[in-house]
Design a protein around this motif. Structure first.
Motif, PDB file in Angstrom:
ATOM      1  N   LEU A  56       0.825  -1.204   0.000  1.00  0.00           N
ATOM      2  CA  LEU A  56       0.000   0.000   0.000  1.00  0.00           C
ATOM      3  C   LEU A  56       0.864   1.260   0.000  1.00  0.00           C
ATOM      4  CD1 LEU A  56      -2.758   1.368   0.202  1.00  0.00           C
ATOM      5  CD2 LEU A  56      -2.644   1.088   2.690  1.00  0.00           C
ATOM      6  N   ASP A  57       1.897   1.258   0.814  1.00  0.00           N
ATOM      7  CA  ASP A  57       2.798   2.423   0.838  1.00  0.00           C
ATOM      8  C   ASP A  57       3.444   2.651  -0.532  1.00  0.00           C
ATOM      9  OD1 ASP A  57       2.175   2.707   3.481  1.00  0.00           O
ATOM     10  OD2 ASP A  57       3.951   1.626   4.218  1.00  0.00           O
ATOM     11  N   GLN A  58       3.840   1.548  -1.201  1.00  0.00           N
ATOM     12  CA  GLN A  58       4.460   1.680  -2.516  1.00  0.00           C
ATOM     13  C   GLN A  58       3.462   2.207  -3.553  1.00  0.00           C
ATOM     14  OE1 GLN A  58       7.720   1.242  -3.173  1.00  0.00           O
ATOM     15  NE2 GLN A  58       7.268   2.039  -5.237  1.00  0.00           N
ATOM     16  N   LEU A  59       2.206   1.732  -3.451  1.00  0.00           N
ATOM     17  CA  LEU A  59       1.175   2.224  -4.358  1.00  0.00           C
ATOM     18  C   LEU A  59       0.936   3.716  -4.186  1.00  0.00           C
ATOM     19  CD1 LEU A  59      -1.473  -0.661  -4.224  1.00  0.00           C
ATOM     20  CD2 LEU A  59       0.010  -0.060  -6.135  1.00  0.00           C
ATOM     21  N   VAL A  60       0.967   4.170  -2.957  1.00  0.00           N
ATOM     22  CA  VAL A  60       0.784   5.604  -2.689  1.00  0.00           C
ATOM     23  C   VAL A  60       1.925   6.400  -3.317  1.00  0.00           C
ATOM     24  CG1 VAL A  60       0.698   7.345  -0.879  1.00  0.00           C
ATOM     25  CG2 VAL A  60      -0.563   5.210  -0.602  1.00  0.00           C
ATOM     26  N   VAL A  61       3.151   5.887  -3.177  1.00  0.00           N
ATOM     27  CA  VAL A  61       4.307   6.575  -3.754  1.00  0.00           C
ATOM     28  C   VAL A  61       4.210   6.605  -5.284  1.00  0.00           C
ATOM     29  CG1 VAL A  61       6.815   6.484  -4.036  1.00  0.00           C
ATOM     30  CG2 VAL A  61       5.787   6.034  -1.789  1.00  0.00           C
ATOM     31  N   ASP A  62       3.826   5.441  -5.889  1.00  0.00           N
ATOM     32  CA  ASP A  62       3.711   5.376  -7.352  1.00  0.00           C
ATOM     33  C   ASP A  62       2.615   6.300  -7.865  1.00  0.00           C
ATOM     34  OD1 ASP A  62       5.708   3.510  -7.290  1.00  0.00           O
ATOM     35  OD2 ASP A  62       4.374   1.772  -7.481  1.00  0.00           O
ATOM     36  N   ALA A  63       1.503   6.353  -7.125  1.00  0.00           N
ATOM     37  CA  ALA A  63       0.406   7.226  -7.544  1.00  0.00           C
ATOM     38  C   ALA A  63       0.828   8.688  -7.505  1.00  0.00           C
ATOM     39  CB  ALA A  63      -0.813   6.995  -6.660  1.00  0.00           C
ATOM     40  N   ALA A  64       1.563   9.061  -6.473  1.00  0.00           N
ATOM     41  CA  ALA A  64       2.034  10.447  -6.375  1.00  0.00           C
ATOM     42  C   ALA A  64       2.998  10.771  -7.522  1.00  0.00           C
ATOM     43  CB  ALA A  64       2.711  10.666  -5.019  1.00  0.00           C
ATOM     44  N   LYS A  65       3.880   9.818  -7.851  1.00  0.00           N
ATOM     45  CA  LYS A  65       4.818  10.032  -8.951  1.00  0.00           C
ATOM     46  C   LYS A  65       4.086  10.144 -10.286  1.00  0.00           C
ATOM     47  CE  LYS A  65       8.862   7.986 -11.186  1.00  0.00           C
ATOM     48  NZ  LYS A  65       9.784   6.818 -11.208  1.00  0.00           N
ATOM     49  N   GLU A  66       3.108   9.273 -10.512  1.00  0.00           N
ATOM     50  CA  GLU A  66       2.333   9.311 -11.746  1.00  0.00           C
ATOM     51  C   GLU A  66       1.568  10.626 -11.859  1.00  0.00           C
ATOM     52  OE1 GLU A  66      -1.034   6.642 -14.098  1.00  0.00           O
ATOM     53  OE2 GLU A  66      -0.225   5.991 -12.172  1.00  0.00           O
ATOM     54  N   LYS A  67       1.061  11.114 -10.729  1.00  0.00           N
ATOM     55  CA  LYS A  67       0.343  12.385 -10.739  1.00  0.00           C
ATOM     56  C   LYS A  67       1.275  13.527 -11.158  1.00  0.00           C
ATOM     57  CE  LYS A  67      -2.417  15.435  -7.806  1.00  0.00           C
ATOM     58  NZ  LYS A  67      -2.946  15.667  -6.427  1.00  0.00           N
ATOM     59  N   ARG A  68       2.498  13.522 -10.617  1.00  0.00           N
ATOM     60  CA  ARG A  68       3.459  14.562 -10.991  1.00  0.00           C
ATOM     61  C   ARG A  68       3.817  14.478 -12.478  1.00  0.00           C
ATOM     62  NH1 ARG A  68       5.863  12.948  -6.061  1.00  0.00           N
ATOM     63  NH2 ARG A  68       7.436  11.752  -7.239  1.00  0.00           N
ATOM     64  N   ASP A  69       3.990  13.227 -12.997  1.00  0.00           N
ATOM     65  CA  ASP A  69       4.316  13.067 -14.415  1.00  0.00           C
ATOM     66  C   ASP A  69       3.187  13.585 -15.305  1.00  0.00           C
ATOM     67  OD1 ASP A  69       6.671  11.925 -13.654  1.00  0.00           O
ATOM     68  OD2 ASP A  69       5.988   9.845 -13.913  1.00  0.00           O
ATOM     69  N   MET A  70       1.951  13.276 -14.917  1.00  0.00           N
ATOM     70  CA  MET A  70       0.817  13.735 -15.703  1.00  0.00           C
ATOM     71  C   MET A  70       0.700  15.248 -15.670  1.00  0.00           C
ATOM     72  SD  MET A  70      -0.472  11.194 -17.216  1.00  0.00           S
ATOM     73  CE  MET A  70      -1.914  12.054 -17.832  1.00  0.00           C
ATOM     74  N   GLU A  71       0.996  15.865 -14.506  1.00  0.00           N
ATOM     75  CA  GLU A  71       0.962  17.327 -14.418  1.00  0.00           C
ATOM     76  C   GLU A  71       2.010  17.947 -15.331  1.00  0.00           C
ATOM     77  OE1 GLU A  71       1.457  18.065 -10.291  1.00  0.00           O
ATOM     78  OE2 GLU A  71      -0.659  17.713  -9.763  1.00  0.00           O
ATOM     79  N   GLN A  72       3.183  17.314 -15.410  1.00  0.00           N
ATOM     80  CA  GLN A  72       4.222  17.821 -16.299  1.00  0.00           C
ATOM     81  C   GLN A  72       3.812  17.676 -17.769  1.00  0.00           C
ATOM     82  OE1 GLN A  72       7.815  15.774 -15.297  1.00  0.00           O
ATOM     83  NE2 GLN A  72       8.060  16.780 -13.299  1.00  0.00           N
TER      84      GLN A  72
END
Length: 682
Positions: free
Chosen positions: A178-194
């Protein structure tokens, strides 16, 4: 207070049952989601928890049922007490209202009051007994039941704690995921914002869609993407569809869940080309043996990508194919045939019979254009054999240049087969490749890239680049004074009734075609057409006769068939108002009459003497032609009666025509036994 407690307990049990049912469905859902796991610890623990909970609910229900039973007895006693109390009150009122002077009413009221009082005393005792029972059990039974209920809960939660303790390692593992999924989701969100930020700054005036052809794709789809497709209906509407190239086929889908619709069953039989003659931009066309499909890309870049993908698919299919015979067995029959529909007649040639006869002609054992051995296709208006690749290119040229048929699948009429045998690759190449070596043009070889073969075929048949243009001396040699037999239907231009020497003013390809048609020389006719002769050329010096009329005069069925295959007009009339059907009827050429009727000749047309072909046949007493004309007329009337969507003729009509055409090709003397038409005969 006791009643309230019982009601609360009932509600708790009902809620527990609903909870157990929902929990069971939830566990089943998890099990379906994790079917790949042979044993899921979470599911097993949940099953045990449900069983413990069911045990708890059953125990609580048994305790409550005893309480409910005691309470029901108390309620029944109270109900009887209330009822008898009301009856006693009514008896007292009636006894008080009894008149003094009516002794019988007084006695009746007294008796009722006495009986009611007696019953009231008994009911009161029962009611008091039930009250005392409930009071005595309130301290013992209820307390005992509640204590048992508490022990049941203790067991439930204790065993539940033990079960969930076993899941602690798994729960820790899930927590890490779950912790890893949260980290991946945050990273994916930043990539999509870029990406969003980049897209907002990008110029979208040009399409940057990338389409790549990948023949080794894992899903078997070499290329896919959206294209506009023009419908084949009368409105020619355009619809956006998802196209893909897969399994050597071109297919499309309206929706992703729909089954693919096959546009092209085998890309080896097709060709692709640009389309610049329509209003829409970025269009291209895929041409198959039986139809063509017009499509439009979103940009020029995408159009080029799709055209290249289709060409690569065709080339890949040829590299991976087994042999031409296998393709022939899978492919459908082509268009442009004389009578290639329905079941093959007994006298029609098909398959190996036609193949052996045609391939036995010199030069026909190899493809006329690339030299591929053992060809399985033919161009019937040129009289040549072709391999599968070259046949597809010939189809793309259009039927005004080449009409392609299969030597193994299509039905071959006798006159069409004779046409193929009188021409052949050697004869045609002497015409269309006369200057190839002189110009230094390289003839394609088997295995050459498709675009090179296509360029050569277009130069050979469309541009006619390798044809030798005749010199002035050759022109004079081609137009010598030559004796021409003049049939009875042609008014002789000189006193000689049997032979006339005709010297033309100047040479022209149309004139060469005109006399070659009468002389039954198919090679000379093919040469004239190659030099640009108009197939419907009119000889104004000879009463506006055409090459087809001269072919009738020459008496050759094959010559007529060759001209018809090259788009000769079967209804073009001469100065006397007579078409080819008139002349064939006058001469008693039954096979030609049959051929013209099949090709749509107008049998109702009258000449300047107001005579139709049927009138001429009746006057000549030619029973065979009269029969044919009447059958054709009857068949036409039947089609008109059945409406615009009727089939073309019945079986009897087709069978009779098959008999006549077969006899005309193989035993013409039997059909030409009647005397010719003589307009002076009484």
């Amino acid at each position: 207070m006791k009643i309230t407690l019982v009601k609360l307990c009932i509600g708790m049990i009902d809620a527990g049952k609903a909870y157990n049912a929902a929990n069971k469905q939830f566990v089943n859902g998890i099990r379906e989601l994790a079917q790949q796991s042979t044993k899921d610890e979470v599911i097993e623990v949940n099953k045990k928890i449900i069983l413990l909970d069911l045990t708890l609910r059953e125990h609580s229900s048994s305790v409550l049922s005893q309480c409910i039973f005691d309470l029901r007895k108390f309620k029944e006693a109270k109900k009887q007490f209330d009822k008898v109390s009301e009856e006693k009150e009514a008896a007292l009122i009636k006894n008080a209202q009894a008149p003094r002077n009516k002794q019988h009413e007084v006695e009746e009221a007294t008796n009722i009051l006495t009986a009611t009082r007696k019953c009231f005393r008994h009911i009161v005792l029962d009611y008091v007994l039930q009250i005392n029972v409930l009071q005595s059990k309130r301290r013992s039974e209820i307390l005992k039941s509640m204590l048992s209920f508490m022990y049941a809960h203790l067991t439930f939660f204790h065993q539940g704690y033990d079960l969930f303790s076993e899941l602690q390692p798994l729960m820790k593992q899930l927590g890490g995921q779950l912790d890893q999924l949260v980290v991946d989701a945050a990273k994916e969100k930043r990539d999509m914002e870029q990406k969003h930020s980049t897209i907002q700054q990008k110029d979208f005036s040009n399409d940057d869609t990338k389409l790549e052809y990948n023949v080794d794709a894992d899903n078997g789809i070499a290329m896919e993407g959206y294209l506009f497709k023009r419908a084949s209906n009368a409105f020619k509407t355009w619809n956006r569809r998802w196209f893909s190239i897969q399994n050597n086929q071109l297919v499309y889908q309206k929706k992703f869940k729909d089954n693919p619709t096959v546009v092209v069953e085998d890309l080896r039989l097709c060709t692709v080309k640009h389309c610049e003659d329509i209003e829409r931009r970025f269009c291209f066309e895929v041409v198959s043996p039986t139809k063509s499909c017009m499509m439009q890309a979103d940009s020029e870049k995408l159009r080029q990508a799709w055209i290249k993908a289709v060409q690569n698919s065709i080339a890949t299919a040829f590299r991976d194919k087994g042999d031409d015979g296998e393709l022939d067995r899978k492919s459908s029959t082509s268009t442009g045939s004389l009578d290639s529909g329905g079941e093959p007649k007994e006298r029609s040639l098909k398959g190996e019979s036609a193949l052996q006869k045609v391939l036995a002609i010199p030069g026909n054992a190899c493809c006329c254009d690339c030299g591929q051995p053992d060809p399985r296709w033919a161009s019937i208006n040129l009289g040549i054999t072709l391999c599968i690749q070259c046949s597809g290119i010939h189809r793309s040229l259009g039927v005004h240049f080449s009409k392609v048929r299969s030597l193994t699948l299509d039905t071959w009429e006798p006159e069409l087969l004779k046409l193929m045998c009188e021409l052949g690759n050697k004869v045609i190449n002497q015409i269309y490749e006369a200057r190839r070596e002189e110009l230094g043009a390289r003839k394609p070889q088997p295995g050459d890239p498709r675009h090179e073969v296509e360029a050569y075929i277009k130069a050979k048949y469309v541009d006619r680049r390798f044809i030798r243009r005749p010199s002035d001396e050759e022109l004079r040699n081609k137009s010598p004074p030559m004796p021409m037999p003049m049939p009875a239907t042609l008014p002789p231009p000189s006193p000689c009734k049997e032979m006339v020497f005709y010297e033309p003013k100047e040479y022209s390809p149309g004139l060469q075609l005109y006399w070659a048609s009468c002389a039954r020389s198919l090679p000379d006719m093919a040469e004239a057409l190659a030099h640009g002769a108009e197939v419907n050329w009119v000889n104004t010096d000879e009463e506006k006769r055409t090459p087809l009329i001269m072919a009738v005069q020459g008496g050759s069925l094959v010559t007529c068939e060759f001209l018809l295959q090259n788009a000769a007009n079967v209804n073009q009339q001469d100065a006397q108002g007579r078409g080819p059907l008139h002349h064939a009827t006058m001469l008693g050429h039954t096979g030609q009459v049959c051929l013209f009727l099949k090709r749509g000749a107008n049998q109702n047309a009258a000449d300047i003497d107001e005579k139709t072909p049927l009138t001429i046949a009746v006057e000549a007493a030619n029973a065979d032609i009269v029969t044919l004309l009447r059958l054709a007329k009857m068949n036409e009337e039947m089609r008109e009666a059945e409406g615009p969507y009727s089939q073309s003729g019945d079986e009897t009509y087709q069978d009779i025509f098959q008999d006549f055409t077969h006899m005309a090709s193989n035993d013409p003397d039997k059909l030409n036994r009647y005397q010719q038409y003589d307009p002076q005969r009484p």
